[in-house]
Design a protein around this motif. Structure first.
Motif, PDB file in Angstrom:
ATOM      1  N   ASP A 246      24.654  41.183  42.535  1.00 35.78           N
ATOM      2  CA  ASP A 246      24.206  41.368  41.297  1.00 35.78           C
ATOM      3  C   ASP A 246      25.300  42.053  40.301  1.00 35.78           C
ATOM      4  O   ASP A 246      26.349  42.312  40.909  1.00 35.78           O
ATOM      5  N   VAL A 247      25.323  41.582  38.938  1.00 34.18           N
ATOM      6  CA  VAL A 247      26.379  42.414  38.287  1.00 34.18           C
ATOM      7  C   VAL A 247      26.227  43.960  38.197  1.00 34.18           C
ATOM      8  O   VAL A 247      25.147  44.700  38.699  1.00 34.18           O
ATOM      9  N   PHE A 248      27.666  44.548  38.369  1.00 31.48           N
ATOM     10  CA  PHE A 248      27.367  46.037  38.281  1.00 31.48           C
ATOM     11  C   PHE A 248      28.386  46.643  37.404  1.00 31.48           C
ATOM     12  O   PHE A 248      29.063  45.688  36.777  1.00 31.48           O
ATOM     13  N   LEU A 249      28.170  47.783  37.150  1.00 35.53           N
ATOM     14  CA  LEU A 249      29.141  48.662  36.155  1.00 35.53           C
ATOM     15  C   LEU A 249      30.140  49.115  36.829  1.00 35.53           C
ATOM     16  O   LEU A 249      29.871  49.885  37.664  1.00 35.53           O
ATOM     17  N   ASP A 250      31.315  49.283  36.036  1.00 32.61           N
ATOM     18  CA  ASP A 250      32.590  49.947  36.556  1.00 32.61           C
ATOM     19  C   ASP A 250      32.960  50.228  35.304  1.00 32.61           C
ATOM     20  O   ASP A 250      33.612  49.487  34.229  1.00 32.61           O
ATOM     21  N   ALA A 251      33.283  51.507  35.181  1.00 31.33           N
ATOM     22  CA  ALA A 251      33.771  51.997  33.932  1.00 31.33           C
ATOM     23  C   ALA A 251      32.808  51.693  32.670  1.00 31.33           C
ATOM     24  O   ALA A 251      33.523  51.423  31.669  1.00 31.33           O
TER      25      ALA A 251
ATOM     26  N   TRP B 218      31.609  40.739  41.890  1.00 34.57           N
ATOM     27  CA  TRP B 218      32.539  40.351  43.006  1.00 34.57           C
ATOM     28  C   TRP B 218      32.993  38.811  43.127  1.00 34.57           C
ATOM     29  O   TRP B 218      31.774  37.972  43.105  1.00 34.57           O
ATOM     30  N   MET B 219      34.107  38.762  43.438  1.00 38.52           N
ATOM     31  CA  MET B 219      34.787  37.185  43.718  1.00 38.52           C
ATOM     32  C   MET B 219      35.606  37.446  44.859  1.00 38.52           C
ATOM     33  O   MET B 219      36.088  38.445  45.264  1.00 38.52           O
ATOM     34  N   GLU B 220      35.777  36.310  45.575  1.00 33.70           N
ATOM     35  CA  GLU B 220      36.743  36.101  46.715  1.00 33.70           C
ATOM     36  C   GLU B 220      37.394  34.742  46.782  1.00 33.70           C
ATOM     37  O   GLU B 220      36.986  34.084  46.122  1.00 33.70           O
ATOM     38  N   ILE B 221      38.437  34.852  47.546  1.00 34.52           N
ATOM     39  CA  ILE B 221      39.217  33.579  47.594  1.00 34.52           C
ATOM     40  C   ILE B 221      39.837  33.502  49.098  1.00 34.52           C
ATOM     41  O   ILE B 221      40.120  34.741  49.546  1.00 34.52           O
ATOM     42  N   THR B 222      39.835  32.650  49.777  1.00 28.80           N
ATOM     43  CA  THR B 222      40.566  32.409  51.002  1.00 28.80           C
ATOM     44  C   THR B 222      41.771  31.692  50.841  1.00 28.80           C
ATOM     45  O   THR B 222      41.755  30.553  50.418  1.00 28.80           O
TER      46      THR B 222
ATOM     47  N   ALA C 131      35.373  40.989  39.158  1.00 29.23           N
ATOM     48  CA  ALA C 131      35.822  40.238  38.024  1.00 29.23           C
ATOM     49  C   ALA C 131      34.903  40.815  36.658  1.00 29.23           C
ATOM     50  O   ALA C 131      33.705  40.881  36.576  1.00 29.23           O
ATOM     51  N   GLN C 132      35.713  41.284  35.495  1.00 23.54           N
ATOM     52  CA  GLN C 132      34.698  41.282  34.285  1.00 23.54           C
ATOM     53  C   GLN C 132      34.187  40.007  34.121  1.00 23.54           C
ATOM     54  O   GLN C 132      34.756  39.053  34.318  1.00 23.54           O
ATOM     55  N   LEU C 133      32.958  40.188  33.478  1.00 21.23           N
ATOM     56  CA  LEU C 133      32.269  38.731  33.277  1.00 21.23           C
ATOM     57  C   LEU C 133      32.854  37.790  32.590  1.00 21.23           C
ATOM     58  O   LEU C 133      32.887  36.593  32.803  1.00 21.23           O
ATOM     59  N   HIS C 134      33.576  38.355  31.519  1.00 22.86           N
ATOM     60  CA  HIS C 134      34.441  37.543  30.576  1.00 22.86           C
ATOM     61  C   HIS C 134      35.466  36.698  31.389  1.00 22.86           C
ATOM     62  O   HIS C 134      36.115  35.696  30.897  1.00 22.86           O
ATOM     63  N   ALA C 135      36.084  37.320  32.333  1.00 23.80           N
ATOM     64  CA  ALA C 135      37.299  36.929  33.289  1.00 23.80           C
ATOM     65  C   ALA C 135      36.843  35.829  34.401  1.00 23.80           C
ATOM     66  O   ALA C 135      37.640  35.264  35.046  1.00 23.80           O
ATOM     67  N   ILE C 136      35.596  35.570  34.567  1.00 25.76           N
ATOM     68  CA  ILE C 136      34.972  34.699  35.613  1.00 25.76           C
ATOM     69  C   ILE C 136      35.936  33.383  35.698  1.00 25.76           C
ATOM     70  O   ILE C 136      36.045  32.850  36.723  1.00 25.76           O
TER      71      ILE C 136
END
Ligand code: COA
Length: 154
Positions: free
Chosen positions: A137-142, A148-152, A118-123
């Motif tokens: 931690d926060v990581f950079l992509d592009a 990272w987030m998850e759901i069951t 998730a981009q931080l603003h979209a959390i």
């Protein structure tokens, strides 16, 4: 909310509409390089078996998209990504509609655990759908900050 349709992409022309939304959101608005944005999961839906794409159209015009990657070999979870709503259509429920359609596709395939970056603003958007932040931690992509987030899925 005006009349809208949520469809599973099965035709090349629909895939092109989904990619057009992504081009406007990720490449033009967020400055993601095209070479990073488009990958092997984005080809003709008649031949690509690794991903399912969803498209939302309002009065025939594409406004939102997202995709489900079916490979769970990395950590046992399916992966949702490239969720995008045109700027002028945001906060109208289309992002939620994309996610609900992707969740239905995942459930139908027995894929009950889903992760996403998730981009931080979209959390808050993903939290509103039941996702939880993973430790880490926060990581950079592009060049964009993500968590990272998850759901069951029930
Ligand atoms: N801040 C806080 N909460 C938000 C939010 C925001 N910017 N956007 C959505 N939400 C939450 C709200 O709880 C909202 O419910 P509400 O409308 O009753 O308040 C709920 O999520 C559903 O919102 P929805 O209208 O379906 O979201 P959307 O259509 O605006 O789509 C994104 C959300 C993130 C997909 C959209 O903003 C977008 O495309 N952004 C640019 C691309 C992007 O960053 N994609 C995500 C990559 S990880």
């Amino acid at each position: 909310m005006p009349p809208y349709e949520v469809l599973i992409v099965t035709q090349a022309a629909e895939m092109q509409q989904a990619l057009d939304v992504r081009r406007r959101v990720f490449i033009e608005e967020q400055s993601v390089p095209k070479a990073l944005e488009i990958d092997e999961h984005d080809g003709d839906p008649a031949t690509v078996t690794t991903a399912l794409h969803v498209l939302v159209r309002v009065e025939g015009q594409p406004v939102a998209t997202g995709r489900l990657l079916l490979d769970t070999s990395h950590d046992g979870a399916a992966h949702i990504g490239r969720v995008a709503v045109l700027a002028e259509a945001r906060r109208g429920g289309y992002g939620r509609a994309v996610m609900q359609a992707l969740h239905t596709l995942a459930r139908e395939r027995g894929l009950n655990r889903v992760t996403l970056a998730a981009q931080l603003h979209a959390i808050p958007f993903y939290e509103s759908l039941g996702y939880r932040l993973r430790p880490g931690d926060v990581f950079l992509d592009a060049g964009i900050e993500h968590r990272w987030m998850e759901i069951t899925l029930n």
